[in-house]
Design a protein around this motif. Structure first.
Motif, short mmCIF file in Angstrom:
data_model
loop_
_atom_site.label_atom_id
_atom_site.label_comp_id
_atom_site.label_asym_id
_atom_site.label_seq_id
_atom_site.Cartn_x
_atom_site.Cartn_y
_atom_site.Cartn_z
N UNK A 249 0.37 -1.22 -0.07
CA UNK A 249 0.25 0.39 -0.19
C UNK A 249 1.27 1.25 0.14
N UNK A 250 2.05 0.75 0.70
CA UNK A 250 2.86 2.92 0.66
C UNK A 250 3.88 2.18 0.15
N UNK A 251 4.55 1.39 -0.73
CA UNK A 251 5.40 0.89 -1.12
C UNK A 251 7.08 1.31 -0.52
N UNK A 252 6.98 0.33 1.47
CA UNK A 252 7.67 0.51 1.70
C UNK A 252 8.47 -0.82 2.49
N UNK A 253 9.59 -0.36 2.42
CA UNK A 253 10.15 -2.00 2.34
C UNK A 253 10.67 -1.78 4.12
N UNK A 254 10.34 -3.54 5.17
CA UNK A 254 10.69 -2.70 6.17
C UNK A 254 12.19 -4.07 6.79
N UNK A 255 13.12 -3.41 8.00
CA UNK A 255 14.29 -4.82 7.54
C UNK A 255 14.18 -5.86 7.98
N UNK A 256 12.62 -5.20 9.57
CA UNK A 256 12.53 -6.49 10.54
C UNK A 256 10.55 -6.29 10.55
N UNK A 257 10.33 -6.88 11.59
CA UNK A 257 9.67 -6.71 12.54
C UNK A 257 9.16 -7.97 12.92
N UNK A 258 8.08 -8.02 13.62
CA UNK A 258 7.52 -9.21 14.14
C UNK A 258 7.78 -10.52 14.23
N UNK A 259 8.36 -11.61 14.93
CA UNK A 259 8.00 -13.28 14.30
C UNK A 259 6.97 -13.94 14.09
N UNK A 260 6.81 -14.16 12.63
CA UNK A 260 5.58 -14.87 12.72
C UNK A 260 5.96 -16.40 13.30
N UNK A 261 4.60 -16.83 13.16
CA UNK A 261 4.93 -18.20 13.36
C UNK A 261 5.53 -19.29 12.30
N UNK A 262 6.67 -19.62 12.64
CA UNK A 262 7.46 -20.89 11.59
C UNK A 262 6.39 -21.51 10.66
N UNK A 263 6.87 -22.29 9.78
CA UNK A 263 8.49 -22.01 9.36
C UNK A 263 7.96 -20.33 8.35
#
Length: 117
Positions: free
Chosen positions: A77-91
């Motif tokens: 939606x914004x064309x923004x990249x984030x180097x990290x974020x919350x951990x998602x459920x594996x894998x």
């Protein structure tokens, strides 16, 4: 953990590859995982661009790379990249022995010329 609108860390990925490509015998370059519902789709360089199609149809703008060793997020939606974020459920990535592009046996020999740039 702080809640981020559009991210559900408790939802597992929908599979180990692009289910949309699998359904039609297609192939992908790299994979992206919807951070809201877990849908795994192929990237914008892939012939079918299913991750973007999922955003447009479902309205889920945040994806995380589903490639081994990558943890960045992208907001369509914004064309923004984030180097990290919350951990998602594996894998957090497709199996390491699954090639990129993939899946094995369905990637044409001239695949570089078929990528979207």
């Amino acid at each position: 953990m702080t809640e981020i609108d559009g991210i559900d860390p408790g939802v597992p990925p929908s599979g180990t590859g692009c289910g949309d490509c699998d359904a039609v015998g297609g192939w992908w370059f790299h994979l992206r995982r919807c951070a809201q519902c877990g849908h795994v789709g192929c990237c914008d360089s892939s012939p079918a661009q299913h991750a973007t199609a999922h955003w447009k149809s479902a309205g889920h703008p945040l994806v995380q790379s589903f490639e081994p060793g990558e943890s960045w997020f992208w907001d369509y939606a914004t064309g923004t990249m984030y180097e990290s974020g919350p951990d998602l459920t594996p894998p957090d990535a497709h199996p390491a022995d699954q090639p990129a592009p993939g899946p094995a046996g369905r990637v044409p020999q001239d695949w570089p010329s078929r990528l979207h740039r």
